[in-house]
Scaffold this active site. Structure first.
Site, PDB file in Angstrom:
ATOM      1  CG  ASN A   1      -2.099   1.240   0.310  1.00 58.81           C
ATOM      2  OD1 ASN A   1      -2.280   1.618   0.408  1.00 58.81           O
ATOM      3  ND2 ASN A   1      -3.400  -0.207   0.865  1.00 58.81           N
TER       4      ASN A   1
ATOM      5  CG  HIS B   1      24.330   3.426  10.051  1.00 61.82           C
ATOM      6  ND1 HIS B   1      24.494   3.968   8.793  1.00 61.82           N
ATOM      7  CD2 HIS B   1      22.844   4.066   9.944  1.00 61.82           C
ATOM      8  CE1 HIS B   1      23.656   4.869   8.146  1.00 61.82           C
ATOM      9  NE2 HIS B   1      22.714   4.757   8.614  1.00 61.82           N
TER      10      HIS B   1
ATOM     11  CB  ALA C   1      -2.251  -0.857  12.876  1.00 63.56           C
TER      12      ALA C   1
ATOM     13  NE  ARG D   1       2.421  -7.361  25.384  1.00 63.63           N
ATOM     14  CZ  ARG D   1       1.044  -7.956  24.717  1.00 63.63           C
ATOM     15  NH1 ARG D   1       0.937  -9.320  25.240  1.00 63.63           N
ATOM     16  NH2 ARG D   1      -0.057  -7.272  25.472  1.00 63.63           N
TER      17      ARG D   1
ATOM     18  NE  ARG E   1      -6.865 -13.563  18.616  1.00 65.87           N
ATOM     19  CZ  ARG E   1      -7.031 -13.598  17.793  1.00 65.87           C
ATOM     20  NH1 ARG E   1      -7.171 -15.128  17.276  1.00 65.87           N
ATOM     21  NH2 ARG E   1      -7.946 -13.471  16.445  1.00 65.87           N
TER      22      ARG E   1
END
Length: 158
Positions: free
Chosen positions: A42, A72, A120, A140, A143
């Site tokens: 997108n 870097h 998101a 994290r 589920r």
């Protein structure tokens, strides 16, 4: 759209059939990017292919996502300041049927397993296994998704 696909076919190392890259996507070092079929990227997404990027089939990349594949130098000296120390590759791997939500950041060196969803705004700093929903900063596991896949199949009559 076909002309855009031809442009990205020339830019990427490999891009599969029926892939769609929206206007406003910024890609560097596309010659190090391999993508499967039916990829959708997108608008506003920035992809750094410098260190190498592999994307599976049917991946969805939401708007304004950042995917980095190089870093870097971590240690520097007065003779070689960070600005002149260059980049080092940290390849990224994104599995098939992965959905990366809007504004997510995929850090260099990360692998994301098949069928996973990145929420998101998430910042992915470590490898993500297959079939999980992850979210947050750092991302994290929220589920597993395996039960959802079985539930969807039984509801659709498959």
């Amino acid at each position: 759209m076909f002309l855009r696909w031809l442009l990205f076919k020339a830019t990427f190392k490999k891009i599969g059939k029926k892939s769609l890259v929206w206007p406003g996507v910024f890609i560097t070092h596309g010659y190090n990017i391999t993508a499967g079929d039916a990829l959708a990227i997108n608008c506003g997404t920035h992809i750094d292919g410098r260190g190498g990027l592999t994307i599976g089939n049917h991946a969805l990349i939401g708007p304004n996502v950042f995917i980095g594949s190089s870093n870097h130098a971590l240690t520097v000296s007065p003779e070689a300041p960070r600005l002149f120390a260059g980049h080092f590759p940290s390849p990224v791997s994104i599995g098939s049927n992965v959905w990366i939500g809007a504004n997510a950041v995929i850090c260099p060196g990360v692998s994301i397993g098949d069928n996973s969803i990145i929420g998101a705004g998430s910042v992915v700093t470590k490898d993500i296994p297959a079939n999980v929903l992850v979210a947050g900063n750092p991302a994290r596991i929220i589920r597993p998704l395996e039960k959802d896949l079985q539930t969807e199949k039984s509801q659709s009559g498959s």
